[in-house]
Design a protein around this motif. Sequence first.
Motif, PDB file in Angstrom:
ATOM      1  N   ILE A 146      37.352 -22.463 -43.068  1.00 17.67           N
ATOM      2  CA  ILE A 146      36.381 -22.245 -42.006  1.00 17.67           C
ATOM      3  C   ILE A 146      34.983 -22.143 -42.608  1.00 17.67           C
ATOM      4  N   ALA A 147      34.065 -22.962 -42.097  1.00 12.15           N
ATOM      5  CA  ALA A 147      32.688 -22.988 -42.586  1.00 12.15           C
ATOM      6  C   ALA A 147      31.728 -22.586 -41.486  1.00 12.15           C
ATOM      7  N   THR A 148      30.712 -21.824 -41.850  1.00 11.31           N
ATOM      8  CA  THR A 148      29.619 -21.507 -40.936  1.00 11.31           C
ATOM      9  C   THR A 148      28.609 -22.646 -40.935  1.00 11.31           C
ATOM     10  N   ALA A 149      28.150 -23.020 -39.757  1.00 13.68           N
ATOM     11  CA  ALA A 149      27.079 -24.010 -39.638  1.00 13.68           C
ATOM     12  C   ALA A 149      26.256 -23.699 -38.403  1.00 13.68           C
ATOM     13  N   SER A 150      24.949 -23.867 -38.529  1.00 14.49           N
ATOM     14  CA  SER A 150      24.013 -23.453 -37.493  1.00 14.49           C
ATOM     15  C   SER A 150      23.796 -24.525 -36.439  1.00 14.49           C
ATOM     16  N   THR A 151      23.759 -24.090 -35.171  1.00 12.28           N
ATOM     17  CA  THR A 151      23.353 -24.983 -34.093  1.00 12.28           C
ATOM     18  C   THR A 151      21.837 -25.020 -33.962  1.00 12.28           C
ATOM     19  N   GLY A 152      21.149 -24.102 -34.645  1.00  8.73           N
ATOM     20  CA  GLY A 152      19.698 -24.023 -34.523  1.00  8.73           C
ATOM     21  C   GLY A 152      18.967 -25.052 -35.348  1.00  8.73           C
ATOM     22  N   TYR A 153      19.516 -25.421 -36.515  1.00 11.30           N
ATOM     23  CA  TYR A 153      18.779 -26.261 -37.443  1.00 11.30           C
ATOM     24  C   TYR A 153      19.610 -27.423 -37.974  1.00 11.30           C
ATOM     25  N   ASN A 154      20.621 -27.835 -37.223  1.00  6.68           N
ATOM     26  CA  ASN A 154      21.384 -29.039 -37.509  1.00  6.68           C
ATOM     27  C   ASN A 154      21.301 -29.961 -36.305  1.00  6.68           C
ATOM     28  N   HIS A 155      21.855 -31.161 -36.459  1.00  6.75           N
ATOM     29  CA  HIS A 155      21.974 -32.094 -35.333  1.00  6.75           C
ATOM     30  C   HIS A 155      23.455 -32.287 -35.039  1.00  6.75           C
ATOM     31  N   PRO A 156      23.843 -32.358 -33.772  1.00  6.06           N
ATOM     32  CA  PRO A 156      25.272 -32.457 -33.447  1.00  6.06           C
ATOM     33  C   PRO A 156      25.975 -33.640 -34.091  1.00  6.06           C
ATOM     34  N   PHE A 157      25.323 -34.784 -34.182  1.00  8.09           N
ATOM     35  CA  PHE A 157      26.016 -35.949 -34.723  1.00  8.09           C
ATOM     36  C   PHE A 157      26.326 -35.779 -36.202  1.00  8.09           C
ATOM     37  N   THR A 158      25.319 -35.398 -36.981  1.00 11.75           N
ATOM     38  CA  THR A 158      25.560 -35.281 -38.424  1.00 11.75           C
ATOM     39  C   THR A 158      26.526 -34.144 -38.735  1.00 11.75           C
ATOM     40  N   LEU A 159      26.442 -33.044 -37.981  1.00 10.97           N
ATOM     41  CA  LEU A 159      27.359 -31.939 -38.253  1.00 10.97           C
ATOM     42  C   LEU A 159      28.784 -32.290 -37.837  1.00 10.97           C
ATOM     43  N   ALA A 160      28.937 -32.938 -36.673  1.00  2.74           N
ATOM     44  CA  ALA A 160      30.270 -33.365 -36.243  1.00  2.74           C
ATOM     45  C   ALA A 160      30.877 -34.319 -37.259  1.00  2.74           C
ATOM     46  N   ARG A 161      30.068 -35.194 -37.811  1.00  2.48           N
ATOM     47  CA  ARG A 161      30.573 -36.133 -38.811  1.00  2.48           C
ATOM     48  C   ARG A 161      30.989 -35.411 -40.092  1.00  2.48           C
ATOM     49  N   ALA A 162      30.186 -34.432 -40.537  1.00  2.00           N
ATOM     50  CA  ALA A 162      30.530 -33.693 -41.755  1.00  2.00           C
ATOM     51  C   ALA A 162      31.849 -32.948 -41.584  1.00  2.00           C
ATOM     52  N   PHE A 163      32.034 -32.297 -40.434  1.00  2.00           N
ATOM     53  CA  PHE A 163      33.296 -31.598 -40.198  1.00  2.00           C
ATOM     54  C   PHE A 163      34.456 -32.585 -40.077  1.00  2.00           C
ATOM     55  N   ALA A 164      34.220 -33.734 -39.454  1.00  2.00           N
ATOM     56  CA  ALA A 164      35.278 -34.739 -39.353  1.00  2.00           C
ATOM     57  C   ALA A 164      35.712 -35.211 -40.738  1.00  2.00           C
ATOM     58  N   SER A 165      34.757 -35.342 -41.640  1.00  2.00           N
ATOM     59  CA  SER A 165      35.098 -35.745 -43.006  1.00  2.00           C
ATOM     60  C   SER A 165      35.956 -34.689 -43.682  1.00  2.00           C
ATOM     61  N   LEU A 166      35.558 -33.404 -43.540  1.00  2.00           N
ATOM     62  CA  LEU A 166      36.355 -32.338 -44.133  1.00  2.00           C
ATOM     63  C   LEU A 166      37.728 -32.253 -43.484  1.00  2.00           C
ATOM     64  N   GLU A 167      37.811 -32.555 -42.191  1.00  2.00           N
ATOM     65  CA  GLU A 167      39.101 -32.611 -41.511  1.00  2.00           C
ATOM     66  C   GLU A 167      40.033 -33.600 -42.204  1.00  2.00           C
ATOM     67  N   HIS A 168      39.541 -34.785 -42.499  1.00  2.00           N
ATOM     68  CA  HIS A 168      40.389 -35.803 -43.131  1.00  2.00           C
ATOM     69  C   HIS A 168      40.673 -35.471 -44.596  1.00  2.00           C
ATOM     70  N   ILE A 169      39.696 -34.902 -45.277  1.00  2.00           N
ATOM     71  CA  ILE A 169      39.905 -34.498 -46.677  1.00  2.00           C
ATOM     72  C   ILE A 169      41.005 -33.445 -46.765  1.00  2.00           C
ATOM     73  N   SER A 170      41.044 -32.525 -45.802  1.00  2.00           N
ATOM     74  CA  SER A 170      41.965 -31.383 -45.855  1.00  2.00           C
ATOM     75  C   SER A 170      43.263 -31.601 -45.087  1.00  2.00           C
ATOM     76  N   GLY A 171      43.362 -32.686 -44.332  1.00  2.00           N
ATOM     77  CA  GLY A 171      44.548 -32.898 -43.514  1.00  2.00           C
ATOM     78  C   GLY A 171      44.571 -32.049 -42.254  1.00  2.00           C
ATOM     79  N   GLY A 172      43.388 -31.768 -41.700  1.00  2.00           N
ATOM     80  CA  GLY A 172      43.332 -31.034 -40.439  1.00  2.00           C
ATOM     81  C   GLY A 172      43.379 -29.534 -40.596  1.00  2.00           C
ATOM     82  N   ARG A 173      42.615 -28.988 -41.541  1.00  2.00           N
ATOM     83  CA  ARG A 173      42.671 -27.539 -41.789  1.00  2.00           C
ATOM     84  C   ARG A 173      41.341 -26.834 -41.549  1.00  2.00           C
ATOM     85  N   THR A 174      40.386 -27.470 -40.866  1.00  2.00           N
ATOM     86  CA  THR A 174      39.057 -26.882 -40.812  1.00  2.00           C
ATOM     87  C   THR A 174      38.796 -26.083 -39.542  1.00  2.00           C
ATOM     88  N   GLY A 175      37.806 -25.201 -39.649  1.00  2.00           N
ATOM     89  CA  GLY A 175      37.276 -24.470 -38.516  1.00  2.00           C
ATOM     90  C   GLY A 175      35.769 -24.379 -38.660  1.00  2.00           C
TER      91      GLY A 175
END
Length: 443
Positions: free
Chosen positions: A91-120
């Motif tokens: 589980i990683a903390t990430a801010s909605t105040g100073y990120n953009h939804p597209f780039t953050l969604a993509r970063a989490f999607a990448s970690l999802e595939h790297i980990s086999g679906g273990r992210t929060g």
Amino acid sequence: MARQLHLNAFLMGVGHHEAAWRHPRTNEHDVLDINHFVRLGQIAERGRLDSVFFADTLAIGPNPRRNVAAIFEPLTLLAAIAGGTSRVGLIATASTGYNHPFTLARAFASLEHISGGRTGWNIVTSAGKEEAANFGYDSIPDHAGRYRRAEEFVDIANQLWDSWGDDSVVLDVEQAIFADADQISTIDHVGEHFSVRGPLNSPRSAQGRPVLVQAGSSEPGKDLAARHAEVVFTAQRTITEGREFYDDLKGRLIGFGRNVDDLQILPGIVPFIGATHAEAVALEREFTELISPDYALRQLSHVFNVDLTELSLDAPLPDLPPESEIEGQKSRSTLVRQLAANDNLTTRELLGKLGGGRGHRTIAGTAEEIADDLIAWVDAGAADGFNVMPPYLPGGLEDFVDQVVPILQKRGRFRTDYSASTLRGHYGIELPAHRAEAVPASA
């Protein structure tokens, strides 16, 4: 059947206690050693814990001469931990105040595939003026505005993760079909803060999308949690307070068409574990005596956004700005204010209480005493499990895993092995359905 506990390991540097890096039970150089953090993930996995979690801020902190709480960016750090583990959630903390939804969604999607679906994703709105200054703001955006942006941000991220169907990746070599384009859709979002067309350039993961975590306890924070969160981290110090928060938040779920079991509430605990009760208390005292008052006072100033660095340590807290004037850490400032008033603490005593976990509940005792305490909270309806915040690392986590977890397992209150491979599976959260209203993107 007795209720099963959920356990998350909240990891920070070489421990949650602000003086942990100075104590002989830690190695101060571990704060910069990636192998230290991978080892922590492996210890948590050995204990069959649901997940590990990293907080984050987007500024250096109020007093880097004494301590810097977060050095590694959490998504990057968890990618390394993912490679050294196979089951524990990440589980990683990430801010909605100073990120953009597209780039953050993509970063989490990448970690999802790297980990086999273990992210929060621990959703935060960022409440520090130093953070605001790093992104070109003269002041903290107002509290209500931060939460409106967060609501829109999370809606967009969910739509982006859902912009690929569950079976959209085909990989048919003979027919030269990489993906079923009819299952890949734009989102065409236009809102107050963002315009995002989509789709995401990453397919859906093994658990559909990251588990959504939230930690705000203000009224807007609780509403955000009731609408979106699947796990909530909170700071409650007594069973009575825990039950009030638990009942309030669970009661809000029905207004968003959700059931009480759709969300797990995990209060934070800072456990000092000893062979005897006296030994545990003495260990806690050792850490308290290493607190640097000038660092602790700057931390306190940060909570209330006023300069408290010249306070007398042996006098009570002075009058502080009313809660209505706090635009930053509303729920944390309320907790600290109540702690000082209810226990009639001097400033020095308050700093000692806050040193272990910034207002989270500290418990010193034997492994049996701590296991008894955790079970009592869950059985009283004050928690679904706990956000375990070891005061020092790796030893504090090892002690919890090797001493407390076996007691919980023996009593039938915690898993003896993983039965799932995703974080949703660990928390018993259903796979989110692919959104039915999706409009296919062009092939």
